[in-house]
Design a protein around this motif. Structure first.
Motif, PDB file in Angstrom:
ATOM      1  N   GLN A 187       0.829  -1.211   0.000  1.00  0.00           N
ATOM      2  CA  GLN A 187       0.000   0.000   0.000  1.00  0.00           C
ATOM      3  C   GLN A 187       0.859   1.256   0.000  1.00  0.00           C
ATOM      4  O   GLN A 187       0.512   2.252  -0.631  1.00  0.00           O
ATOM      5  CB  GLN A 187      -0.916  -0.012   1.224  1.00  0.00           C
ATOM      6  CG  GLN A 187      -2.005  -1.083   1.150  1.00  0.00           C
ATOM      7  CD  GLN A 187      -2.861  -1.111   2.390  1.00  0.00           C
ATOM      8  OE1 GLN A 187      -2.614  -0.350   3.321  1.00  0.00           O
ATOM      9  NE2 GLN A 187      -3.860  -1.987   2.407  1.00  0.00           N
ATOM     10  N   ASN A 206      -7.191  12.572  -0.305  1.00  0.00           N
ATOM     11  CA  ASN A 206      -6.336  13.109   0.763  1.00  0.00           C
ATOM     12  C   ASN A 206      -6.496  12.326   2.055  1.00  0.00           C
ATOM     13  O   ASN A 206      -5.526  12.066   2.780  1.00  0.00           O
ATOM     14  CB  ASN A 206      -6.665  14.584   1.008  1.00  0.00           C
ATOM     15  CG  ASN A 206      -6.155  15.471  -0.108  1.00  0.00           C
ATOM     16  OD1 ASN A 206      -5.093  15.184  -0.687  1.00  0.00           O
ATOM     17  ND2 ASN A 206      -6.887  16.522  -0.426  1.00  0.00           N
ATOM     18  N   PHE A 207      -7.764  11.956   2.363  1.00  0.00           N
ATOM     19  CA  PHE A 207      -8.010  11.166   3.571  1.00  0.00           C
ATOM     20  C   PHE A 207      -7.293   9.821   3.495  1.00  0.00           C
ATOM     21  O   PHE A 207      -6.700   9.335   4.462  1.00  0.00           O
ATOM     22  CB  PHE A 207      -9.519  10.974   3.764  1.00  0.00           C
ATOM     23  CG  PHE A 207      -9.875  10.144   4.962  1.00  0.00           C
ATOM     24  CD1 PHE A 207     -10.253   8.811   4.822  1.00  0.00           C
ATOM     25  CD2 PHE A 207      -9.804  10.688   6.237  1.00  0.00           C
ATOM     26  CE1 PHE A 207     -10.570   8.050   5.924  1.00  0.00           C
ATOM     27  CE2 PHE A 207     -10.134   9.936   7.347  1.00  0.00           C
ATOM     28  CZ  PHE A 207     -10.517   8.605   7.187  1.00  0.00           C
ATOM     29  N   LYS A 208      -7.354   9.187   2.297  1.00  0.00           N
ATOM     30  CA  LYS A 208      -6.646   7.913   2.131  1.00  0.00           C
ATOM     31  C   LYS A 208      -5.144   8.091   2.315  1.00  0.00           C
ATOM     32  O   LYS A 208      -4.470   7.278   2.953  1.00  0.00           O
ATOM     33  CB  LYS A 208      -6.927   7.350   0.743  1.00  0.00           C
ATOM     34  CG  LYS A 208      -8.327   6.773   0.577  1.00  0.00           C
ATOM     35  CD  LYS A 208      -8.509   6.216  -0.828  1.00  0.00           C
ATOM     36  CE  LYS A 208      -9.931   5.665  -1.014  1.00  0.00           C
ATOM     37  NZ  LYS A 208     -10.133   5.134  -2.382  1.00  0.00           N
ATOM     38  N   GLU A 241      -3.587  10.422   4.090  1.00  0.00           N
ATOM     39  CA  GLU A 241      -3.298  10.644   5.510  1.00  0.00           C
ATOM     40  C   GLU A 241      -3.378   9.343   6.304  1.00  0.00           C
ATOM     41  O   GLU A 241      -2.553   9.072   7.189  1.00  0.00           O
ATOM     42  CB  GLU A 241      -4.277  11.668   6.081  1.00  0.00           C
ATOM     43  CG  GLU A 241      -4.020  13.081   5.583  1.00  0.00           C
ATOM     44  CD  GLU A 241      -5.060  14.055   6.103  1.00  0.00           C
ATOM     45  OE1 GLU A 241      -5.992  13.576   6.799  1.00  0.00           O
ATOM     46  OE2 GLU A 241      -4.956  15.253   5.816  1.00  0.00           O
ATOM     47  N   HIS A 242      -4.396   8.516   5.993  1.00  0.00           N
ATOM     48  CA  HIS A 242      -4.540   7.247   6.695  1.00  0.00           C
ATOM     49  C   HIS A 242      -3.330   6.341   6.447  1.00  0.00           C
ATOM     50  O   HIS A 242      -2.778   5.725   7.391  1.00  0.00           O
ATOM     51  CB  HIS A 242      -5.824   6.554   6.221  1.00  0.00           C
ATOM     52  CG  HIS A 242      -6.083   5.244   6.920  1.00  0.00           C
ATOM     53  ND1 HIS A 242      -6.410   5.184   8.269  1.00  0.00           N
ATOM     54  CD2 HIS A 242      -6.047   3.968   6.469  1.00  0.00           C
ATOM     55  CE1 HIS A 242      -6.555   3.909   8.609  1.00  0.00           C
ATOM     56  NE2 HIS A 242      -6.351   3.162   7.539  1.00  0.00           N
ATOM     57  N   LEU A 243      -2.880   6.286   5.182  1.00  0.00           N
ATOM     58  CA  LEU A 243      -1.701   5.468   4.884  1.00  0.00           C
ATOM     59  C   LEU A 243      -0.440   6.017   5.560  1.00  0.00           C
ATOM     60  O   LEU A 243       0.395   5.256   6.055  1.00  0.00           O
ATOM     61  CB  LEU A 243      -1.500   5.408   3.372  1.00  0.00           C
ATOM     62  CG  LEU A 243      -2.538   4.593   2.581  1.00  0.00           C
ATOM     63  CD1 LEU A 243      -2.334   4.786   1.096  1.00  0.00           C
ATOM     64  CD2 LEU A 243      -2.436   3.114   2.934  1.00  0.00           C
ATOM     65  N   SER A 244      -0.267   7.325   5.612  1.00  0.00           N
ATOM     66  CA  SER A 244       0.904   7.912   6.282  1.00  0.00           C
ATOM     67  C   SER A 244       0.881   7.619   7.775  1.00  0.00           C
ATOM     68  O   SER A 244       1.922   7.341   8.392  1.00  0.00           O
ATOM     69  CB  SER A 244       0.957   9.415   6.032  1.00  0.00           C
ATOM     70  OG  SER A 244      -0.179  10.037   6.608  1.00  0.00           O
ATOM     71  N   GLN A 245      -0.352   7.677   8.392  1.00  0.00           N
ATOM     72  CA  GLN A 245      -0.455   7.323   9.809  1.00  0.00           C
ATOM     73  C   GLN A 245      -0.073   5.874  10.045  1.00  0.00           C
ATOM     74  O   GLN A 245       0.625   5.541  11.020  1.00  0.00           O
ATOM     75  CB  GLN A 245      -1.869   7.585  10.313  1.00  0.00           C
ATOM     76  CG  GLN A 245      -2.206   9.072  10.469  1.00  0.00           C
ATOM     77  CD  GLN A 245      -3.647   9.289  10.873  1.00  0.00           C
ATOM     78  OE1 GLN A 245      -4.388   8.319  11.030  1.00  0.00           O
ATOM     79  NE2 GLN A 245      -4.038  10.540  11.016  1.00  0.00           N
ATOM     80  N   ASP A 246      -0.509   4.972   9.165  1.00  0.00           N
ATOM     81  CA  ASP A 246      -0.128   3.565   9.300  1.00  0.00           C
ATOM     82  C   ASP A 246       1.383   3.390   9.188  1.00  0.00           C
ATOM     83  O   ASP A 246       2.001   2.627   9.959  1.00  0.00           O
ATOM     84  CB  ASP A 246      -0.831   2.728   8.226  1.00  0.00           C
ATOM     85  CG  ASP A 246      -2.346   2.640   8.465  1.00  0.00           C
ATOM     86  OD1 ASP A 246      -2.755   2.808   9.636  1.00  0.00           O
ATOM     87  OD2 ASP A 246      -3.097   2.419   7.492  1.00  0.00           O
ATOM     88  N   ASN A 284       3.701   5.662   9.863  1.00  0.00           N
ATOM     89  CA  ASN A 284       4.322   6.196  11.083  1.00  0.00           C
ATOM     90  C   ASN A 284       4.177   5.234  12.254  1.00  0.00           C
ATOM     91  O   ASN A 284       5.095   5.062  13.061  1.00  0.00           O
ATOM     92  CB  ASN A 284       3.701   7.544  11.439  1.00  0.00           C
ATOM     93  CG  ASN A 284       4.081   8.625  10.450  1.00  0.00           C
ATOM     94  OD1 ASN A 284       5.204   8.629   9.948  1.00  0.00           O
ATOM     95  ND2 ASN A 284       3.164   9.534  10.166  1.00  0.00           N
ATOM     96  N   HIS A 285       2.990   4.587  12.346  1.00  0.00           N
ATOM     97  CA  HIS A 285       2.774   3.618  13.420  1.00  0.00           C
ATOM     98  C   HIS A 285       3.737   2.438  13.293  1.00  0.00           C
ATOM     99  O   HIS A 285       4.335   1.982  14.291  1.00  0.00           O
ATOM    100  CB  HIS A 285       1.319   3.134  13.383  1.00  0.00           C
ATOM    101  CG  HIS A 285       0.996   2.135  14.464  1.00  0.00           C
ATOM    102  ND1 HIS A 285       1.001   2.475  15.799  1.00  0.00           N
ATOM    103  CD2 HIS A 285       0.673   0.818  14.393  1.00  0.00           C
ATOM    104  CE1 HIS A 285       0.696   1.411  16.521  1.00  0.00           C
ATOM    105  NE2 HIS A 285       0.487   0.383  15.689  1.00  0.00           N
TER     106      HIS A 285
END
Length: 844
Positions: free
Chosen positions: A167, A270-272, A274-279, A281-282
């Protein structure tokens, strides 16, 4: 005639005066002759008296000689009587010695019972250790099962990570699609604006054409008022105008709906993203936490290995003590052989002593063998723990992995406790060996007393070492030049050679011999200089003689008799102060020599750690997820991570721990140790910051995170060694501010003000500007620092006093201070070990 008479009278008067003068001289001569005759008579009388006295003295001496001969004869008779009495006393002493030996035999029996009890205690402890080992083996099997479960979970996590990486690989495609959508949106907006403009132009053209095509005056002239009223009866013109308005509104609503649809699509994308970037970073946080845990386990294992390195030293101590014991046994045997001709009853006593010593040796060997078995089992457990650590390095952080890590920590803590227990047992054995040595010494003393045929006289030592002036070179050779810092007895008392040297100085002061004291002080100072010159690259030797020079200087101050130093002494120590000489000049020479040794000591430490700093602090990547990323626009350097696998942050920490343990073992003063650690930390910060200025590929946000992590490792090391008061942490402040500058946002004016307020330890404006200009983003999410922002920061920093030097001086040395710490050891109780080979010195 009268004239002649007058002349004759004058002649007569002159003759009469001359006669009177002659008569006076004659009288004077006569008086002198009388005096001389009187003196002659007195001298003759004195000579007679002297002759008479000498004759009388000669007669007296002859009488005294006769009396002395008579006394000699009487003394010879008395000597014969006393020899007979001494023989009788010798018989009494032999009987007393036999009684003492019997008492010692009784004490030996009591000691044997104590040894048996201790042996039973050791056996019980070994059984307990075996039970604990069984428990540890069971826990090890449980840990292996849990590790297998963790491996299964790890496979699932790896699948998820692969999916997430796939992803993450789709993210740039999505970004491209977003850019395409944005471009399409802009094109649609442009088309809408152009269509609106075209419609308005067409409407205006239509209206113009209508206006131009119709001549209102003709129409008015043709149409009457009745016709106009007839046209406007139903409001046809109004309806036509409203229809045009509605058409324009429909077009506008159509364009707005298309715009909203495009905006919603962009927001979803954009939401997708951001969600992928958060994953991502996690996942990176999980990788970092796992690496932190693994590094903690590695540090604990390295600490345990460093503690286990002490065990060979203890074994060496035990071996040396056994050698000393064998030497004492050989001496006993020699003395018993000598005494066989004198006292026939000593042979069974020596046999008994030899039998008891062999018995003690066998009793001592059994617990040592059992301890070796325990050490082997401990090493096996350590190997299993390292195996579990190697398996756990591949696990992701999860609930099961937390349990595994906690259990591994418990196992390492148990191993540390067992290590401490074994060290305590070794200390107990050393104490038992010392007791046996004391007993052997008492036996040797009794034998020496029997040889001397004299009753024991207890001595009170006053803390001096008697030596001859011819033995100065031997003292320096054995005590300074040939002494090794890793000896057994050297580290029992910190600064033992320094104390022995000062005891010799006290003896020279006691004799009030200025030449002897001066020559001894000069010889000792020259000997220390020679040792330091010969071993100028040996860290252990330099630290040992830095410690001893400081202790010697403290002894000269402590026993100088000055109030500022003697107020820390005990009354017993104040009795040992120097009484005849002031050694303040030699104190100054010794302090200069100590400063010289300290500088060489720092140079050796810096040269041994300097080549590890850049690979360990900058190039080695301990945080996963960063090592695979490269700065944009740079090729991979040949001297980067692939070539620096040998030096990591753990190797830097291990080198620091080696320095610390060596300084503590050699008895270096705690304040001096803190100053040395501060100097090392300054070198680490300066070398890392200088290489950061020179390498553009290291100036990135991720590298700032790595530097901050490594600084936290150094701070934890300071905390573990209880060195927070050494001010070493402050020397890393410029490096930590540079790491913060790499991580902070660098866009707005507020960011520029924050940088100027925070970066106070970076001494020059050039350093801050250099880091900002060298900053290179690793991925597309980061942005380069604009020249306008750099100019803003430079304008805000113009008020600061600037130094025209970019690089830090790595050769800078802090001023060293030698604190006065009085010695707690009493000079009367200090003994010279036999390993020093100073048997020609005698305690006074």
């Amino acid at each position: 005639q009268s004239r002649e008479n007058h002349g004759l009278l004058e002649r007569l008067t002159s003759l009469a005066s001359a006669r009177l003068n002659d008569a006076d001289t004659i009288q004077k001569l006569e008086s002198e002759l009388g005096k001389l005759t009187a003196q002659k008579r007195t001298y003759e009388e004195k000579g007679k008296k002297y002759r008479e006295d000498s004759e009388q003295k000669i007669i007296k001496l002859e009488n005294q000689n006769k009396e002395l001969q008579e006394q000699k004869e009487t003394l010879e008779i008395k000597l014969q009587e006393k020899t007979e009495e001494m023989k009788e006393k010798m018989d009494d002493l032999t009987q007393q010695l036999f009684s003492d030996v019997q008492k010692e035999e009784n004490q030996r029996m009591i000691l044997e019972k104590n040894f048996q009890n201790q042996k039973q205690d050791y056996e019980k402890e070994i059984e307990l250790l075996k039970g604990e080992i069984k428990i540890l083996k069971e826990e090890n099997t449980q840990l292996q099962q849990q590790i297998q479960q963790g491996i299964i979970i790890q496979d699932g996590l790896k699948m998820e990570v692969e999916q997430l990486t796939k992803q993450a690989q789709k993210i740039p495609e999505l970004q491209k699609e977003i850019e395409l959508l944005q471009t399409q949106k802009l094109d649609a907006e442009k088309q809408a604006h152009s269509q609106k403009r075209e419609l308005r132009e067409k409407m205006s053209e239509v209206t113009k054409q209508l206006l131009e095509s119709y001549d209102f005056e003709d129409v008015r002239s043709r149409l009457s008022t009745e016709d106009l009223e007839h046209l406007n009866e139903d409001g046809e013109l109004w309806f036509a105008y409203e229809g045009l308005k509605k058409a324009t509104r429909v077009l506008e609503s159509h364009f707005q709906s298309q715009k909203e649809i495009y905006e919603k699509e962009i927001e979803g994308l954009n939401f997708k993203v951001e969600h992928l970037s958060q994953d991502i970073n996690h996942l990176q946080k999980l990788f970092r936490e796992e690496n932190d845990i693994n590094d903690g386990i590695r540090l604990e294992v390295s600490r345990l290995t460093s503690e286990n390195l002490v065990i060979p030293d203890l074994k060496q101590q035990v071996a040396e003590l056994e050698n000393q014991k064998l030497d004492l046994e050989n001496r006993l045997q020699e003395q018993t052989v000598k005494l066989k001709g004198k006292v026939p009853l000593w042979s069974p006593m020596s046999n008994r002593l030899h039998y008891e010593l062999e018995r003690d040796r066998t009793q001592r060997r059994t617990p040592e063998a059992q301890n070796e078995v325990g050490m082997k089992e401990k090493e096996r457990l350590k190997d299993t723990s390292q195996g579990t650590e190697g398996l756990s390095n591949g696990l992701m952080q999860d609930e099961v992995q937390d349990e595994v890590q906690s259990k591994i920590k418990q196992v390492t803590a148990q191993l540390a406790v067992e290590n401490m227990d074994l060290e305590e047992k070794l200390d107990m054995k050393d104490r038992i060996i010392k007791k046996l040595e004391d007993q052997i010494k008492t036996l040797t003393k009794t034998i020496e007393k029997a040889e001397a045929h004299a009753p024991p006289v207890p001595k009170e030592y006053i803390g001096m070492m008697e030596y001859k002036k011819e033995d100065e070179e031997r003292i320096i050779q054995n005590l300074i030049l040939d002494l090794k810092p890793r000896g057994v007895v050297v580290n029992m008392i910190p600064g033992l050679p320094a104390h022995i040297l000062f005891m010799c100085v006290r003896y020279a002061d006691y004799l009030n011999d200025a030449e002897m004291l001066k020559s001894f002080m000069n010889v000792t100072i020259d000997g220390i200089k020679e040792v330091v010159k010969e071993h100028s690259e040996d860290f252990e030797m330099l630290s040992f003689w830095l410690s001893n020079t400081h202790h010697f200087l403290n002894c000269l101050k402590q026993y100088s008799g000055e109030e500022e130093f003697t107020k820390f002494n005990t009354p017993r120590q104040n009795k040992n102060c120097l009484k005849h000489f002031d050694l303040s000049e030699y104190r100054q020479i010794l302090s200069d020599l100590a400063i010289q040794i300290y500088h060489q000591f720092i140079i050796v430490m810096e040269s041994s750690i300097q080549h590890m700093i850049v690979p360990g602090m900058l190039e080695y990547e301990s945080l996963q997820g960063i090592s695979g990323l490269k700065p944009t626009g740079f090729r991979k350097r040949s001297s980067s991570i692939d070539d620096t696998d040998t030096y990591t942050m753990t190797s830097v920490l291990q080198q620091l721990s080696y320095f610390y343990s060596t300084m503590c073992r050699n008895g270096l003063d705690s304040e001096l140790l803190k100053q040395a650690v501060k100097q090392l930390f300054f070198l680490i910060g300066a070398v890392t910051l200088n290489s950061l200025f020179l390498r553009k590929d290291m100036c990135s946000c991720r590298k700032g995170m790595q530097i901050r992590c490594n600084i936290s490792y150094l701070e934890e090391w300071l905390k573990d060694k209880n060195l927070q008061s050494s001010h070493a942490k402050e020397t890393l402040e410029p490096l930590s501010q540079a790491a913060w500058l790499l991580q902070v946002k660098k866009i707005t004016d507020d960011d520029a003000r924050e940088i100027c307020e925070h970066c106070t330890s970076l001494s020059t404006v050039q350093q801050i500007v250099k880091i900002l200009n060298s900053y290179t983003p690793i991925d597309d999410f980061e942005k380069r620092v604009t020249p306008a922002f750099v100019r803003k920061v430079q304008a805000l920093l113009n008020n600061r006093e600037d130094v025209p030097q970019l690089m830090l001086d790595t050769k800078y040395l802090f001023q060293v201070m030698f604190p006065f710490t009085p010695s707690p050891h009493a000079l009367e109780l200090i003994q010279v070990p036999s390993s020093f080979k100073l048997g020609f010195l005698t305690r006074v």
